[in-house]
Design a protein around this motif. Structure first.
Motif, PDB file in Angstrom:
ATOM      1  N   MET A   1     -53.718  22.953 -75.420  1.00 54.44           N
ATOM      2  CA  MET A   1     -53.910  22.915 -73.984  1.00 54.44           C
ATOM      3  C   MET A   1     -53.419  21.559 -73.483  1.00 54.44           C
ATOM      4  SD  MET A   1     -57.412  22.870 -71.787  1.00 54.44           S
ATOM      5  CE  MET A   1     -57.775  24.545 -71.360  1.00 54.44           C
ATOM      6  N   GLU A   2     -52.640  21.622 -72.450  1.00 54.95           N
ATOM      7  CA  GLU A   2     -52.115  20.397 -71.878  1.00 54.95           C
ATOM      8  C   GLU A   2     -53.113  19.796 -70.896  1.00 54.95           C
ATOM      9  OE1 GLU A   2     -48.312  20.995 -70.158  1.00 54.95           O
ATOM     10  OE2 GLU A   2     -47.568  22.098 -71.888  1.00 54.95           O
ATOM     11  N   ILE A   3     -52.971  18.518 -70.666  1.00 52.72           N
ATOM     12  CA  ILE A   3     -53.860  17.809 -69.749  1.00 52.72           C
ATOM     13  C   ILE A   3     -53.735  18.381 -68.339  1.00 52.72           C
ATOM     14  CG2 ILE A   3     -54.338  15.566 -68.694  1.00 52.72           C
ATOM     15  CD1 ILE A   3     -55.239  15.695 -71.535  1.00 52.72           C
ATOM     16  N   GLN A   4     -52.521  18.670 -67.913  1.00 54.14           N
ATOM     17  CA  GLN A   4     -52.312  19.175 -66.551  1.00 54.14           C
ATOM     18  C   GLN A   4     -52.986  20.528 -66.348  1.00 54.14           C
ATOM     19  OE1 GLN A   4     -51.087  17.406 -64.078  1.00 54.14           O
ATOM     20  NE2 GLN A   4     -51.659  19.071 -62.725  1.00 54.14           N
ATOM     21  N   VAL A  74     -65.854  35.940 -59.580  1.00 58.25           N
ATOM     22  CA  VAL A  74     -65.319  36.915 -60.531  1.00 58.25           C
ATOM     23  C   VAL A  74     -63.804  36.794 -60.610  1.00 58.25           C
ATOM     24  CG1 VAL A  74     -64.973  39.384 -60.911  1.00 58.25           C
ATOM     25  CG2 VAL A  74     -67.246  38.514 -60.396  1.00 58.25           C
ATOM     26  N   ASP A  75     -63.143  36.643 -59.471  1.00 59.25           N
ATOM     27  CA  ASP A  75     -61.685  36.492 -59.472  1.00 59.25           C
ATOM     28  C   ASP A  75     -61.258  35.234 -60.231  1.00 59.25           C
ATOM     29  OD1 ASP A  75     -61.380  38.817 -58.046  1.00 59.25           O
ATOM     30  OD2 ASP A  75     -61.074  37.805 -56.114  1.00 59.25           O
ATOM     31  N   TYR A  76     -61.955  34.123 -60.021  1.00 57.35           N
ATOM     32  CA  TYR A  76     -61.620  32.892 -60.736  1.00 57.35           C
ATOM     33  C   TYR A  76     -61.838  33.067 -62.238  1.00 57.35           C
ATOM     34  CZ  TYR A  76     -61.851  28.196 -62.572  1.00 57.35           C
ATOM     35  OH  TYR A  76     -61.653  27.078 -63.339  1.00 57.35           O
ATOM     36  N   ALA A  82     -57.640  35.495 -68.164  1.00 57.43           N
ATOM     37  CA  ALA A  82     -56.301  36.079 -68.292  1.00 57.43           C
ATOM     38  C   ALA A  82     -55.289  35.019 -68.717  1.00 57.43           C
ATOM     39  CB  ALA A  82     -55.883  36.698 -66.976  1.00 57.43           C
ATOM     40  N   SER A  83     -55.517  33.765 -68.355  1.00 56.22           N
ATOM     41  CA  SER A  83     -54.575  32.714 -68.725  1.00 56.22           C
ATOM     42  C   SER A  83     -54.845  32.122 -70.103  1.00 56.22           C
ATOM     43  CB  SER A  83     -54.600  31.600 -67.672  1.00 56.22           C
ATOM     44  OG  SER A  83     -55.824  30.910 -67.714  1.00 56.22           O
ATOM     45  N   PRO A  85     -54.694  33.379 -73.257  1.00 59.28           N
ATOM     46  CA  PRO A  85     -53.683  33.564 -74.326  1.00 59.28           C
ATOM     47  C   PRO A  85     -52.478  32.640 -74.167  1.00 59.28           C
ATOM     48  CG  PRO A  85     -54.436  35.679 -73.546  1.00 59.28           C
ATOM     49  CD  PRO A  85     -55.026  34.634 -72.636  1.00 59.28           C
ATOM     50  N   GLY A  86     -52.106  32.308 -72.958  1.00 57.68           N
ATOM     51  CA  GLY A  86     -50.982  31.410 -72.745  1.00 57.68           C
ATOM     52  C   GLY A  86     -51.330  29.955 -73.005  1.00 57.68           C
ATOM     53  N   LEU A  87     -52.619  29.621 -73.028  1.00 56.93           N
ATOM     54  CA  LEU A  87     -53.033  28.230 -73.232  1.00 56.93           C
ATOM     55  C   LEU A  87     -53.119  27.853 -74.703  1.00 56.93           C
ATOM     56  CD1 LEU A  87     -55.861  27.958 -70.554  1.00 56.93           C
ATOM     57  CD2 LEU A  87     -53.501  27.151 -70.376  1.00 56.93           C
ATOM     58  N   VAL A  88     -53.415  28.831 -75.536  1.00 58.11           N
ATOM     59  CA  VAL A  88     -53.594  28.563 -76.970  1.00 58.11           C
ATOM     60  C   VAL A  88     -52.242  28.604 -77.648  1.00 58.11           C
ATOM     61  CG1 VAL A  88     -54.695  29.348 -79.077  1.00 58.11           C
ATOM     62  CG2 VAL A  88     -55.877  29.581 -76.892  1.00 58.11           C
ATOM     63  N   ARG A  89     -51.975  27.608 -78.472  1.00 55.00           N
ATOM     64  CA  ARG A  89     -50.687  27.569 -79.192  1.00 55.00           C
ATOM     65  C   ARG A  89     -50.878  27.918 -80.633  1.00 55.00           C
ATOM     66  NH1 ARG A  89     -47.076  22.906 -76.624  1.00 55.00           N
ATOM     67  NH2 ARG A  89     -47.867  23.074 -74.546  1.00 55.00           N
TER      68      ARG A  89
END
Length: 89
Positions: A1-4, A74-76, A82-83, A85-89
Motif C-alpha cells: 500500500m502506498e502512502i498516497q 455503506v457506500d464508503y 472493492a479497492s 484487491p488493487g492495494l495488495v501486491r
C-alpha cells in the motif's frame, strides 16, 4: 500500500464523517441559541429547559437523516473493500 493511497482513504473517511455529523451539529447549535435567547429574555435559568429541546431536535434529525447517513457509510465501506484487491501486491 502506498502512502498516497492511505492518505486518500483517510481524507475520504474524514470528509464523510464531517458530512454526516454536520447536520446534527447545526441543528443542535440553532436550537441551543434559540433556547438561550428565550432564557435570556424571560430570565428563566433552568438547565433542563436547554437540554430537552436539543435532545428532541437531535433525535428528530437522526430519525429523518438516518437512511442517508447509513447509505453514505455503506457506500464508503463498499468502495474501500472493492479497492482492497488493487492495494495488495
Amino acid at each position: 500500500m502506498e502512502i498516497q493511497t492511505a492518505v486518500d482513504l483517510t481524507h475520504e473517511a474524514m470528509r464523510i464523517a464531517l458530512v454526516i455529523t454536520l447536520p446534527i451539529l447545526l441543528v443542535s447549535l440553532v436550537v441551543g441559541v434559540v433556547v438561550s435567547l428565550l432564557q435570556a429574555v424571560t430570565q428563566i435559568n433552568e438547565m433542563t429547559l436547554s437540554f430537552l429541546p436539543k435532545v428532541a431536535a437531535v433525535g428528530g434529525v437522526l430519525l429523518a437523516l438516518m437512511p442517508w447517513m447509513v447509505r453514505l457509510m455503506v457506500d464508503y465501506t463498499h468502495d474501500v473493500f472493492a479497492s482492497l484487491p488493487g492495494l495488495v501486491r
